[in-house]
Design a protein around this motif. Structure first.
Motif, mmCIF file in Angstrom:
data_model
loop_
_atom_site.group_PDB
_atom_site.id
_atom_site.type_symbol
_atom_site.label_atom_id
_atom_site.label_comp_id
_atom_site.label_asym_id
_atom_site.label_seq_id
_atom_site.Cartn_x
_atom_site.Cartn_y
_atom_site.Cartn_z
ATOM 1 N N GLN A 145 -1.365 -20.215 -0.347
ATOM 2 C CA GLN A 145 -2.086 -20.660 -1.603
ATOM 3 C C GLN A 145 -3.566 -20.183 -1.424
ATOM 4 O OE1 GLN A 145 -1.288 -22.369 -4.352
ATOM 5 N NE2 GLN A 145 -3.608 -22.609 -5.070
ATOM 6 N N VAL A 146 -4.160 -20.437 -0.292
ATOM 7 C CA VAL A 146 -5.652 -20.185 0.233
ATOM 8 C C VAL A 146 -5.722 -18.563 -0.194
ATOM 9 C CG1 VAL A 146 -7.295 -20.129 1.963
ATOM 10 C CG2 VAL A 146 -6.121 -22.102 1.424
ATOM 11 N N ASN A 147 -4.706 -18.080 0.468
ATOM 12 C CA ASN A 147 -4.855 -16.537 0.445
ATOM 13 C C ASN A 147 -4.981 -16.027 -1.013
ATOM 14 O OD1 ASN A 147 -5.007 -16.103 3.412
ATOM 15 N ND2 ASN A 147 -2.775 -15.940 3.614
ATOM 16 N N MET A 148 -4.040 -16.718 -1.759
ATOM 17 C CA MET A 148 -4.227 -16.149 -3.195
ATOM 18 C C MET A 148 -5.270 -16.393 -3.921
ATOM 19 S SD MET A 148 0.202 -16.982 -4.156
ATOM 20 C CE MET A 148 -0.297 -17.980 -5.189
ATOM 21 N N MET A 149 -5.904 -17.695 -3.657
ATOM 22 C CA MET A 149 -7.072 -18.123 -4.232
ATOM 23 C C MET A 149 -8.214 -17.100 -3.927
ATOM 24 S SD MET A 149 -6.972 -22.209 -3.682
ATOM 25 C CE MET A 149 -8.644 -22.708 -4.705
ATOM 26 N N PHE A 150 -8.365 -16.678 -2.797
ATOM 27 C CA PHE A 150 -9.393 -15.746 -2.334
ATOM 28 C C PHE A 150 -9.069 -14.308 -2.248
ATOM 29 C CE2 PHE A 150 -10.535 -19.999 -0.693
ATOM 30 C CZ PHE A 150 -11.476 -20.145 -1.344
ATOM 31 N N ASP A 151 -7.943 -14.064 -3.224
ATOM 32 C CA ASP A 151 -7.496 -12.569 -3.453
ATOM 33 C C ASP A 151 -8.753 -11.919 -4.352
ATOM 34 O OD1 ASP A 151 -5.544 -10.731 -3.581
ATOM 35 O OD2 ASP A 151 -5.723 -11.003 -5.871
ATOM 36 N N PRO A 152 -9.286 -10.839 -4.112
ATOM 37 C CA PRO A 152 -10.229 -10.311 -4.900
ATOM 38 C C PRO A 152 -10.403 -10.280 -6.168
ATOM 39 C CG PRO A 152 -9.404 -8.705 -3.306
ATOM 40 C CD PRO A 152 -8.392 -9.737 -3.330
ATOM 41 N N ALA A 153 -9.113 -10.334 -6.882
ATOM 42 C CA ALA A 153 -8.985 -10.710 -8.618
ATOM 43 C C ALA A 153 -9.287 -12.240 -8.883
ATOM 44 C CB ALA A 153 -7.579 -10.576 -8.967
ATOM 45 N N ARG A 154 -9.259 -13.017 -7.693
ATOM 46 C CA ARG A 154 -9.551 -14.351 -8.176
ATOM 47 C C ARG A 154 -10.595 -15.308 -7.250
ATOM 48 N NH1 ARG A 154 -4.255 -14.020 -6.957
ATOM 49 N NH2 ARG A 154 -2.983 -14.035 -8.858
ATOM 50 N N ILE A 155 -11.407 -14.478 -6.517
ATOM 51 C CA ILE A 155 -12.232 -15.096 -5.589
ATOM 52 C C ILE A 155 -13.431 -15.796 -6.542
ATOM 53 C CG2 ILE A 155 -13.461 -12.981 -4.931
ATOM 54 C CD1 ILE A 155 -13.555 -13.861 -2.224
ATOM 55 N N VAL A 156 -13.826 -15.035 -7.518
ATOM 56 C CA VAL A 156 -15.129 -15.517 -8.112
ATOM 57 C C VAL A 156 -14.744 -16.941 -8.524
ATOM 58 C CG1 VAL A 156 -16.807 -15.017 -9.872
ATOM 59 C CG2 VAL A 156 -16.121 -13.212 -8.169
ATOM 60 N N TYR B 153 -9.450 -18.819 -13.895
ATOM 61 C CA TYR B 153 -8.485 -18.858 -12.358
ATOM 62 C C TYR B 153 -6.899 -18.836 -12.895
ATOM 63 C CZ TYR B 153 -5.995 -20.178 -8.224
ATOM 64 O OH TYR B 153 -5.184 -20.556 -7.242
ATOM 65 N N SER B 154 -6.588 -19.851 -13.826
ATOM 66 C CA SER B 154 -5.114 -19.885 -14.066
ATOM 67 C C SER B 154 -4.804 -18.398 -14.992
ATOM 68 C CB SER B 154 -4.811 -20.820 -15.170
ATOM 69 O OG SER B 154 -5.292 -22.086 -14.357
ATOM 70 N N LEU B 155 -5.683 -17.774 -15.626
ATOM 71 C CA LEU B 155 -5.298 -16.624 -16.409
ATOM 72 C C LEU B 155 -4.983 -15.532 -15.384
ATOM 73 C CD1 LEU B 155 -7.838 -16.855 -19.437
ATOM 74 C CD2 LEU B 155 -5.403 -17.071 -19.500
ATOM 75 N N SER B 156 -5.656 -15.447 -14.385
ATOM 76 C CA SER B 156 -5.441 -14.683 -13.421
ATOM 77 C C SER B 156 -4.163 -14.507 -12.820
ATOM 78 C CB SER B 156 -6.566 -14.803 -12.070
ATOM 79 O OG SER B 156 -5.907 -15.677 -11.351
ATOM 80 N N TYR B 157 -3.122 -15.317 -13.054
ATOM 81 C CA TYR B 157 -1.754 -15.175 -12.597
ATOM 82 C C TYR B 157 -0.851 -14.449 -13.679
ATOM 83 C CZ TYR B 157 -2.847 -17.841 -8.587
ATOM 84 O OH TYR B 157 -3.433 -18.284 -7.185
#
Length: 161
Positions: free
Chosen positions: A87-98, A137-141
């Motif tokens: 979950q943490v890794n996915m949250m800080f994926d380049p597409a979602r980090i901001v 953030y949710s839209l990034s998925y």
């Protein structure tokens, strides 16, 4: 494990043979059924808090605390499915980090403004930012969701992104 549970498990990326590997992939050794129960409980609690916060809309400080707690529970629910580290890794994926940093920062700011500063205007501003960051953030998925949202916003406000 029932047929329905196996189907759900395969959809979530798990497998019966993976039960022994659960501790090593960050799921804290919980069984598949326990993870589903944890997910459902956190998601239901998060949605309940978020809905209850709407009853407190005219009391910004109570609204902020309840809304933010609901968001935290909802976010925690997905950690039961994929594991906290993933979950943490996915949250800080380049597409979602901001979006993740803004979301987490606005949660902290909303709680500080509500619980310590007691400033309604700053609390509401933090909640608005939190809500927008949560949506982004949710839209990034969802594939192409951010591009579609940009296009809609550009059309609505006649701005090019």
């Amino acid at each position: 494990m029932s047929r329905t549970m196996r189907s759900l498990n395969s959809l979530l990326g798990g497998g019966v043979e993976e039960e022994e590997e659960e501790e090593s992939d960050g799921r804290c050794g919980l069984s598949y059924q326990e993870r589903i129960y944890g997910f459902a409980a956190c998601l239901a609690g998060g949605l309940l808090c978020t809905l209850l916060s709407l009853l407190l809309i005219f009391r910004p400080i109570k609204f902020a605390v309840t809304f933010t707690f609901g968001n935290l529970l909802s976010l925690a629910s997905t950690a039961f499915l994929v594991g906290p580290m993933r979950q943490v890794n996915m949250m800080f994926d380049p597409a979602r980090i901001v979006a993740s940093i803004i979301f987490i920062g606005s949660i902290v700011i909303a709680l500080v403004c509500a619980l310590y500063i007691h400033n309604r205007l700053l609390t509401l501003l933090a909640i608005i930012i939190e809500f927008c960051a949560l949506i982004w953030y949710s839209l990034s998925y969802i594939p192409f969701a951010r591009a579609t949202a940009r296009k809609c916003m550009g059309t609505c406000f006649e701005v090019e992104f």
